[in-house]
Structure formats: C-alpha cells, structure tokens
Design a protein around this motif. Sequence first.
Motif, PDB file in Angstrom:
ATOM      1  N   VAL A 196      45.916  54.129  66.367  1.00 54.23           N
ATOM      2  CA  VAL A 196      44.558  54.576  66.680  1.00 54.23           C
ATOM      3  C   VAL A 196      43.537  53.688  65.959  1.00 54.23           C
ATOM      4  O   VAL A 196      42.525  53.285  66.549  1.00 54.23           O
ATOM      5  N   VAL A 237      39.545  59.693  63.252  1.00 55.10           N
ATOM      6  CA  VAL A 237      40.711  60.397  63.802  1.00 55.10           C
ATOM      7  C   VAL A 237      42.004  59.775  63.288  1.00 55.10           C
ATOM      8  O   VAL A 237      42.943  60.491  62.909  1.00 55.10           O
ATOM      9  N   GLY A 238      42.075  58.453  63.250  1.00 58.19           N
ATOM     10  CA  GLY A 238      43.284  57.781  62.782  1.00 58.19           C
ATOM     11  C   GLY A 238      43.614  58.118  61.337  1.00 58.19           C
ATOM     12  O   GLY A 238      44.763  58.402  60.992  1.00 58.19           O
ATOM     13  N   ALA A 271      53.534  59.878  62.095  1.00 60.88           N
ATOM     14  CA  ALA A 271      52.097  60.143  61.965  1.00 60.88           C
ATOM     15  C   ALA A 271      51.372  58.914  61.433  1.00 60.88           C
ATOM     16  O   ALA A 271      50.279  58.570  61.904  1.00 60.88           O
ATOM     17  N   TYR A 272      51.968  58.251  60.450  1.00 60.44           N
ATOM     18  CA  TYR A 272      51.357  57.030  59.933  1.00 60.44           C
ATOM     19  C   TYR A 272      51.290  55.950  61.017  1.00 60.44           C
ATOM     20  O   TYR A 272      50.286  55.257  61.153  1.00 60.44           O
ATOM     21  N   PHE A 274      51.265  56.378  64.303  1.00 59.55           N
ATOM     22  CA  PHE A 274      50.297  56.772  65.328  1.00 59.55           C
ATOM     23  C   PHE A 274      48.866  56.581  64.831  1.00 59.55           C
ATOM     24  O   PHE A 274      48.004  56.084  65.557  1.00 59.55           O
ATOM     25  N   GLY A 275      48.613  56.961  63.588  1.00 55.94           N
ATOM     26  CA  GLY A 275      47.287  56.750  62.997  1.00 55.94           C
ATOM     27  C   GLY A 275      46.939  55.275  62.918  1.00 55.94           C
ATOM     28  O   GLY A 275      45.793  54.879  63.155  1.00 55.94           O
ATOM     29  N   VAL A 294      44.845  61.733  61.116  1.00 57.75           N
ATOM     30  CA  VAL A 294      46.238  61.865  61.558  1.00 57.75           C
ATOM     31  C   VAL A 294      47.181  61.414  60.447  1.00 57.75           C
ATOM     32  O   VAL A 294      48.191  62.063  60.169  1.00 57.75           O
ATOM     33  N   LEU A 301      47.137  64.078  57.745  1.00 60.37           N
ATOM     34  CA  LEU A 301      47.885  65.269  58.178  1.00 60.37           C
ATOM     35  C   LEU A 301      49.379  65.016  58.116  1.00 60.37           C
ATOM     36  O   LEU A 301      50.141  65.875  57.671  1.00 60.37           O
ATOM     37  N   GLY A 302      49.808  63.840  58.545  1.00 60.87           N
ATOM     38  CA  GLY A 302      51.225  63.494  58.468  1.00 60.87           C
ATOM     39  C   GLY A 302      51.721  63.460  57.042  1.00 60.87           C
ATOM     40  O   GLY A 302      52.875  63.819  56.764  1.00 60.87           O
TER      41      GLY A 302
END
Length: 99
Positions: A65, A87-88, A58-59, A61-62, A91, A94-95
């Motif tokens: 982004v 959004v980044g 998640a980190y 992917f964020g 994410v 959330l992760g």
Amino acid sequence: MDEKDETHGNEEEYEDAVLDARRARWTATGTGALLALMGLAASTLRLTGSAPALVPGAYAFGAAVCGLASVLGARGRTRRALWLLIVGVMVMALGDQFD
C-alpha cells in the motif's frame, strides 16, 4: 501600484505554487518508498521468526500500500498518497498487534 509590479507578483506566486507542488510530490514519493522498504524488511524479519503468518502478511500488505502511495505521489496525487500512507502504516501496526 504599477501593472508591471502586479504581473511580477503573480509570477512569483505561481513559481511558489509550483515549488510547493514539486516538494509535495517528492515528499510523498520518498516517504512512500521508505515506508515500503521498511515494511518489506520487517516482513522478512518476522517471516524468519516464530510470528504467526498474519504478521508478516500484514507488513507485506502495508508495504504494498505504501509502494502504491509512492507511485501516486510521483504522479502528483499527493492527497491520495497521504491517505494511502496512513492506511499502510495502520495495517502494519495492526499486524504487529497479533505478534
């Protein structure tokens, strides 16, 4: 009011708009790059720890982004860059909740 004064006022407004746009591009680019670096650092730290695989993913992917937002900001797409930054970060947050 003179026509000369009116033309000078329009030039000043145009210069201010150009400076505002440049400042927005630099802000979006710098913020995106900083958040991408911080996301990659957090991903690396979480990867070496005992966190589930979803957390560093998640980190990462964020961070990707936010890196994309940095590129868009440099190209002048500051509104899209702002939304991608939001959004980044969401994410990444959330992760972090899965840890």
